[in-house]
Structures are given as structure tokens and as C-alpha cells.
Scaffold this motif. Structure first.
Motif, PDB file in Angstrom:
ATOM      1  N   GLY A 127       0.800  -1.225   0.000  1.00  0.00           N
ATOM      2  CA  GLY A 127       0.000   0.000   0.000  1.00  0.00           C
ATOM      3  C   GLY A 127       0.828   1.268   0.000  1.00  0.00           C
ATOM      4  N   LEU A 128       2.010   1.149   0.600  1.00  0.00           N
ATOM      5  CA  LEU A 128       2.885   2.318   0.670  1.00  0.00           C
ATOM      6  C   LEU A 128       3.071   2.941  -0.709  1.00  0.00           C
ATOM      7  CD1 LEU A 128       5.134   4.122   1.857  1.00  0.00           C
ATOM      8  CD2 LEU A 128       6.674   2.209   1.583  1.00  0.00           C
ATOM      9  N   GLU A 143       1.074  -6.071   2.302  1.00  0.00           N
ATOM     10  CA  GLU A 143       1.899  -5.670   3.431  1.00  0.00           C
ATOM     11  C   GLU A 143       1.404  -4.421   4.131  1.00  0.00           C
ATOM     12  OE1 GLU A 143       6.181  -6.348   3.420  1.00  0.00           O
ATOM     13  OE2 GLU A 143       6.001  -6.565   1.255  1.00  0.00           O
ATOM     14  N   GLY A 144       0.361  -3.845   3.608  1.00  0.00           N
ATOM     15  CA  GLY A 144      -0.173  -2.646   4.248  1.00  0.00           C
ATOM     16  C   GLY A 144       0.614  -1.409   3.892  1.00  0.00           C
ATOM     17  N   LEU A 145       0.486  -0.383   4.693  1.00  0.00           N
ATOM     18  CA  LEU A 145       1.161   0.886   4.416  1.00  0.00           C
ATOM     19  C   LEU A 145       2.673   0.752   4.572  1.00  0.00           C
ATOM     20  CD1 LEU A 145      -0.836   3.700   6.227  1.00  0.00           C
ATOM     21  CD2 LEU A 145      -0.794   3.174   3.811  1.00  0.00           C
ATOM     22  N   ASP A 173       9.304   8.307   3.858  1.00  0.00           N
ATOM     23  CA  ASP A 173       9.413   6.859   3.662  1.00  0.00           C
ATOM     24  C   ASP A 173       8.028   6.239   3.545  1.00  0.00           C
ATOM     25  OD1 ASP A 173      12.335   6.638   4.003  1.00  0.00           O
ATOM     26  OD2 ASP A 173      11.868   7.417   6.005  1.00  0.00           O
ATOM     27  N   VAL A 174       7.099   6.793   4.284  1.00  0.00           N
ATOM     28  CA  VAL A 174       5.735   6.271   4.279  1.00  0.00           C
ATOM     29  C   VAL A 174       4.750   7.432   4.183  1.00  0.00           C
ATOM     30  CG1 VAL A 174       3.986   5.096   5.676  1.00  0.00           C
ATOM     31  CG2 VAL A 174       6.312   4.223   5.642  1.00  0.00           C
ATOM     32  N   PRO A 199       5.802  -1.658   4.688  1.00  0.00           N
ATOM     33  CA  PRO A 199       6.252  -3.000   4.324  1.00  0.00           C
ATOM     34  C   PRO A 199       7.112  -3.608   5.431  1.00  0.00           C
ATOM     35  CG  PRO A 199       7.244  -1.344   2.881  1.00  0.00           C
ATOM     36  CD  PRO A 199       6.448  -0.618   3.900  1.00  0.00           C
ATOM     37  N   THR A 259      -3.650  -3.440   1.533  1.00  0.00           N
ATOM     38  CA  THR A 259      -3.661  -4.851   1.106  1.00  0.00           C
ATOM     39  C   THR A 259      -2.231  -5.367   1.232  1.00  0.00           C
ATOM     40  OG1 THR A 259      -3.336  -4.095  -1.153  1.00  0.00           O
ATOM     41  CG2 THR A 259      -5.579  -4.673  -0.537  1.00  0.00           C
TER      42      THR A 259
END
Lengths: 268, 92
Positions: free
Chosen positions: A3-4, B87-89, B67-68, B91, B85
Motif C-alpha cells: 500500500g505504501l 503488506e499494508g502501508l 518513507d511512508v 512493508p 492490502t
């Protein structure tokens, strides 16, 4: 891709790449990048103006509706005093509708106010970043060789690019919200034009449709209870022995008195 | 690590903070997968709160890439479905 690297990051990267690809010469890249930032700042200002305009329009509508609520309330009282309960009911139905609309308008105005504040903040922040970039740009041009400059430019442009993308996204959301509200405001205006909030005396025979719509939109119980309250008040006004304070359920309803002996020329 | 809350600004957060965020991030992904909107909002709000309270805001004069990037605080589940989804926001 996690998502990042989602939608937002993609937007950021493509914006930065576009900036960097635009010119071969580092100096030119810097100038182009700077020019883009100034453009964005102008856009933010324009977006801010749009939000303010939309807010003013909603506030104006809100004022008009407030007047309508007072007017319809008076009309209902007058109608009831004259013994015309149907007309009083119609007026109260319109009043309820107007009140509901008013509530949602006020909510939207608050939302737009938040939006406005957010954009003012973004603009200030972006302005600082741009100033910073301008200083850096001059330093880079003066101190570094072309190869080194390219790296520094990438850094600076990426940093400011992210800020630009962020402001851009915030603005897009603000614009979308404002658009939605504008559409809603137009719908209310249409409704007003269609006569639903108009003076009841203007109610012609061909407007049963609006009445049906109103009946659907307004809660019958709400109107009923308000009608009962109004009757009680009118009953009190004519000197009936009604002491309807709080919780006076046991007291006999003074309603028949109001219809049995209609008060003539009793204007509030 | 530098984190941006979209529409709000950038924050510098330490490793411990990243770990906590990572846990919540994983929970958020699960909530999104199961379509548990209320739970997602609760987790998402906690993530943002952690960044706001534990992170140090970057000065307006710093030009740094994050970075995020965390979506805006008032996002709906629909808007971030794709972000939460795998690994999400964050990693890892």
C-alpha cells in the motif's frame, strides 16, 4: 506492491519524474520546477477562493431558509386560528422540510470551514517550502558541478514535489467536496423554485404532486405533535382553562374548544 | 523514519514507533479484508494518533521525501482499500 506505493505515492513519483525529465540542463530543471511550484501556489489560492464562494452561497441559502421557517410557522398558526387545520398541517410539513434542509446546510458550512482552514494551512506551508527551494536552487546553481547538481536537484525537487503532490491531493478532495455541495445547493434552489417553500397562498390546484412529496419527506408524527402543541397554545390564548405545563398528560385536551369557538381576527 | 500524514505534514518517528505502527497496519489490512469498516476506522485513527503524538514534526524548511505516506485522517475505507492490502502501508 504494498500500500505504501499506492495511488498517492504513484502520483508523487510521476510528478517528480515529469519535473526532472523536462529539461536536460540542471539549471533549467530548477527553474522549471520552481515555476511549477508557483503555479501550484496560484491554484491553491484559486481553490481557496472557490471554497469561500461556495460557503457564502450556502450561508445565504441558510439565511433564506431560516426566514422561511419563521414564516411557515406564522402561517400555520394563522391557519389554525382560522380553523383551517389542513392548511396548518401543510405549512408545518413545509416547515419540517425546511428545518431538515437547514440542519444539513449548517453541517455543510462547517465542513467547508474546515476545508478552508486546511487550505490556508497548506498554502502557508507550501509557500515556506517554495522559499526554501528558491534559496537551495541558487546555492546549487552557484556551487555544484553539473553532475553533483543533478543529485542535489533530485533531492530538492523530490522533497518539494511530494509537498506539491500532497497539496494537490488535498485540493482535489476539497474541490470534490465543494462540487458535491454545489450540486446539493442547486437542488435546494430548484425545490424552492418549484414552489415547495413558497407562500402557501400561492398554492394552486396543480401542486398536489409537491404535497405528496412533502408528505413523504416529512415525518408525520413530528408534524402531528407540533400541530397538537400549537392547538394547545392557541387554546391557552383564548382563555381556556388549560394548564399544560410539563407532563400535563392527565389534563383534558383543549383542542375541541379551538374548533368549536373559532376566534375571529386573532392575529399574533 | 519519515512519515507523512497526507494533508497534514511530515513527522520523524523512531524504531519503537514504527514497530507499533506495523502491528496496527497488519490489523488494518485484516479489517479491510474482512470489510469491517468500524474496526478499520478505529485502527486507522490510532495509527494517526501515534504519529501525531510520538512523531516530531519536520520543519517547514526541510525538503525531504517521506518513507511512508499515510492517507488523510478522514479517508473512507473505500478510498484506501488498495493501500491496505498485502503488506499494508508499511512493508515488513
Amino acid at each position: 506492491m504494498p500500500g505504501l506505493a499506492g495511488r498517492f505515492s504513484v502520483v508523487v513519483k510521476s510528478k517528480i519524474n515529469k519535473l526532472l525529465d523536462k529539461a536536460e540542463d540542471p539549471g533549467e530543471t530548477l527553474e522549471y520546477s520552481y515555476q511549477k511550484q508557483i503555479e501550484l501556489l496560484q491554484n491553491v489560492k484559486k481553490g481557496l477562493a472557490d471554497v469561500v464562494t461556495a460557503k457564502k452561497r450556502l450561508q445565504l441559502q441558510s439565511q433564506k431558509l431560516e426566514q422561511q421557517v419563521v414564516k411557515l410557522d406564522t402561517q400555520a398558526r394563522t391557519a389554525l386560528a382560522a380553523g383551517n387545520e389542513d392548511l396548518a398541517r401543510a405549512a408545518l410539513e413545509r416547515k419540517t422540510l425546511a428545518q431538515n434542509e437547514l440542519q444539513s446546510l449548517d453541517q455543510q458550512v462547517t465542513e467547508l470551514e474546515n476545508q478552508q482552514q486546511q487550505m490556508v494551512d497548506s498554502e502557508a506551508k507550501l509557500r515556506t517550502k517554495i522559499d526554501q527551494f528558491r534559496t537551495k536552487k541558487e546555492v546549487i546553481k552557484a556551487q555544484y558541478s553539473a553532475a553533483e547538481a543533478q543529485v542535489r536537484i533530485s533531492e530538492a525537487a523530490s522533497g518539494v514535489g511530494e509537498e506539491m503532490a500532497d497539496v494537490g491531493l488535498a485540493m482535489q478532495r476539497a474541490v470534490d467536496k465543494t462540487e458535491n455541495m454545489r450540486a446539493r445547493a442547486s437542488a435546494v434552489e430548484e425545490l424552492e423554485k418549484a414552489g415547495s417553500f413558497d407562500d402557501l397562498t400561492a398554492l394552486g390546484p396543480g401542486q398536489d404532486d409537491i404535497d405528496r412529496q412533502l408528505a413523504q419527506l416529512t415525518s408525520a408524527t413530528e408534524v402531528d405533535s407540533e400541530l397538537a402543541k400549537m392547538k394547545a397554545e392557541l387554546g391557552q390564548g383564548s382563555g381556556a382553562p388549560a394548564e399544560l405545563g410539563s407532563g400535563g398528560d392527565a389534563a383534558p385536551a383543549p383542542t375541541p374548544a379551538a374548533t368549536d369557538a373559532p376566534q375571529k381576527e386573532e392575529s399574533a | 523514519m519519515i512519515v507523512r500524514i497526507a494533508g497534514e505534514g511530515q513527522f520523524r518517528i523512531d524504531e519503537a514507533c514504527v514497530d507499533r505502527l506495523n502491528e496496527l497496519d497488519a490489523e488494518a489490512v485484516t479489517a479491510v479484508e474482512k470489510g469491517e469498516e468500524e474496526k478499520f476506522h478505529e485502527i486507522f485513527a490510532r495509527m494517526i494518533e501515534i504519529v501525531r503524538s510520538d512523531g516530531k514534526p519536520l520543519g517547514d524548511d526541510e525538503l525531504t521525501v517521506s518513507d511512508v505516506i499515510i492517507p488523510p485522517a478522514d479517508t473512507s475505507l473505500e478510498e484506501v482499500r488498495d493501500d491496505f492490502t498485502g503488506e499494508g502501508l508499511i512493508p515488513g
